[in-house]
Design an enzyme around this catalytic site. Structure first.
Site, mmCIF file in Angstrom:
data_model
loop_
_atom_site.group_PDB
_atom_site.id
_atom_site.type_symbol
_atom_site.label_atom_id
_atom_site.label_comp_id
_atom_site.label_asym_id
_atom_site.label_seq_id
_atom_site.Cartn_x
_atom_site.Cartn_y
_atom_site.Cartn_z
ATOM 1 N N LYS A 144 12.571 50.448 26.955
ATOM 2 C CA LYS A 144 12.555 50.074 25.541
ATOM 3 C C LYS A 144 11.553 48.967 25.234
ATOM 4 O O LYS A 144 11.239 48.722 24.054
ATOM 5 C CB LYS A 144 13.950 49.655 25.093
ATOM 6 N N SER B 228 22.189 55.251 32.711
ATOM 7 C CA SER B 228 21.438 56.387 32.176
ATOM 8 C C SER B 228 20.389 56.871 33.159
ATOM 9 O O SER B 228 20.104 58.071 33.235
ATOM 10 C CB SER B 228 20.788 56.022 30.836
#
Length: 334
Positions: free
Chosen positions: A47, A288
């Protein structure tokens, strides 16, 4: 000549592509699993790319000025990236956290100086959740209204509707992978929260080679935060949005998104793969990331994928999940 960096944004991108050789051997895999280790970015996740690109895009558009406050709804990593770059570029940050985020993520946000709030602090959200009228559109409008009502400039960066989110992966992440593999990418496996990463990468790779297979990864319904009493949840991933939002939190930039397969992964399976990878290859994966590698393993075991290069996007490492059940401490030393 010395090579000294003076700003953390200089450390974003050019993350390594790592083949899990020992894991492949242990599991008798005949395909190559090539993990893009995005935790090498400065605040520890994929991110960082989107966070920095969205800030730069707002600056270029004349929307964001030094001293302003950046506002975002996040499951953690985007907020952390925004807070890190805001600290280095002279902005304030307010983040509205979705429920169930790890203690480590919250501590990191506060360490970077972010103003940490719950999504329930957004005016109107508790009532909308209680009466069943909550939607992603409502939530985004509520955050924008909150920003508009503040005495100082507050900019809702809105990763769900910000083209700079998938754009950075089309312009940087995809080309990095293409260069590191000499263009030999057969399958891409990636999880999806906002869908920015997988959308940008799919666009890039489809243009390079229409035959590349795109595999999306989501948490099994029982392994999503709030989906059951199962403590082995996978944080922050769904095929096209946050599963906690009734309408699927569909981002505008995924309209027409082209993928070949979506695989559901259970938390217990992802946790097991994460623990195994730590002992076979010395790579410490987050929830994840472990889910993505679990899905990639399923794909790699198919006979028709023998000899192929499977690129796996690994969003972050396990450091932000030490307080969860993913890496339990079996033998505590007093």
């Amino acid at each position: 000549m010395s090579n000294i960096y003076t700003n953390i944004e200089q450390l974003v991108g050019k993350t390594p592509l790592f083949e899990f050789v020992n894991y492949e051997k242990k599991n008798n895999l005949n395909a190559k699993l090539l993990g893009k280790l995005e935790y090498f970015n400065p605040s520890g996740s994929v991110k960082d790319r989107a966070a920095l690109n969205m800030i730069k895009a707002a600056e270029d558009a004349g929307i964001l000025h030094k001293g302003d406050t950046i506002v975002e709804n996040t499951s953690g990593n985007t907020g952390i990236g925004l807070a890190a770059f805001a600290a280095s570029r002279g902005y304030h940050v307010t983040v509205f956290l979705e429920p169930g985020q790890s203690e480590e993520r919250q501590k990191m946000l506060e360490a970077y100086g972010a103003n940490l709030k719950s999504m329930l602090d957004v005016p109107g959200v508790p009532e909308a959740l209680a009466n069943g009228t909550f939607t992603t559109e409502f939530y985004q409008e509520a955050i924008q209204k909150y920003c508009d009502q503040q005495d100082t400039p507050h900019y809702f960066i809105n990763q769900l509707a910000n083209e700079a989110n998938p754009g950075v992966h089309y312009n940087t992440t995809g080309p990095e992978i293409w260069e590191d593999t000499d263009g030999k990418v057969d399958i891409l496996v990636a999880t999806s929260g906002t869908a920015g990463t997988i959308t940008g990468l799919a666009k890039f790779f489809r243009e390079k080679n229409p035959d590349i297979k795109i595999v999306a990864v989501q948490a099994d319904p029982t392994s999503r935060p709030g989906g059951s009493e199962n403590p082995q949840t996978i944080d922050g991933i769904a095929p096209f949005g946050d599963p906690g939002f009734p309408d699927g939190a569909k981002a505008p930039f995924i309209v027409g998104f082209d993928y070949d397969e979506c695989i559901d992964i259970k938390g217990e399976d992802a946790y097991e793969v994460g623990r195994q990878i730590a002992t076979t290859d010395g790579v410490f994966l987050g929830q994840s990331s472990a889910a993505a590698l679990t899905a990639a393993t399923i794909v790699a075991k198919r006979p028709d994928n023998a000899g192929k290069n499977i690129v796996v996007m690994l969003a972050d490492n396990g450091m932000k999940y030490l307080s969860t059940n993913m890496y339990p401490l079996k033998n505590r030393v007093q």
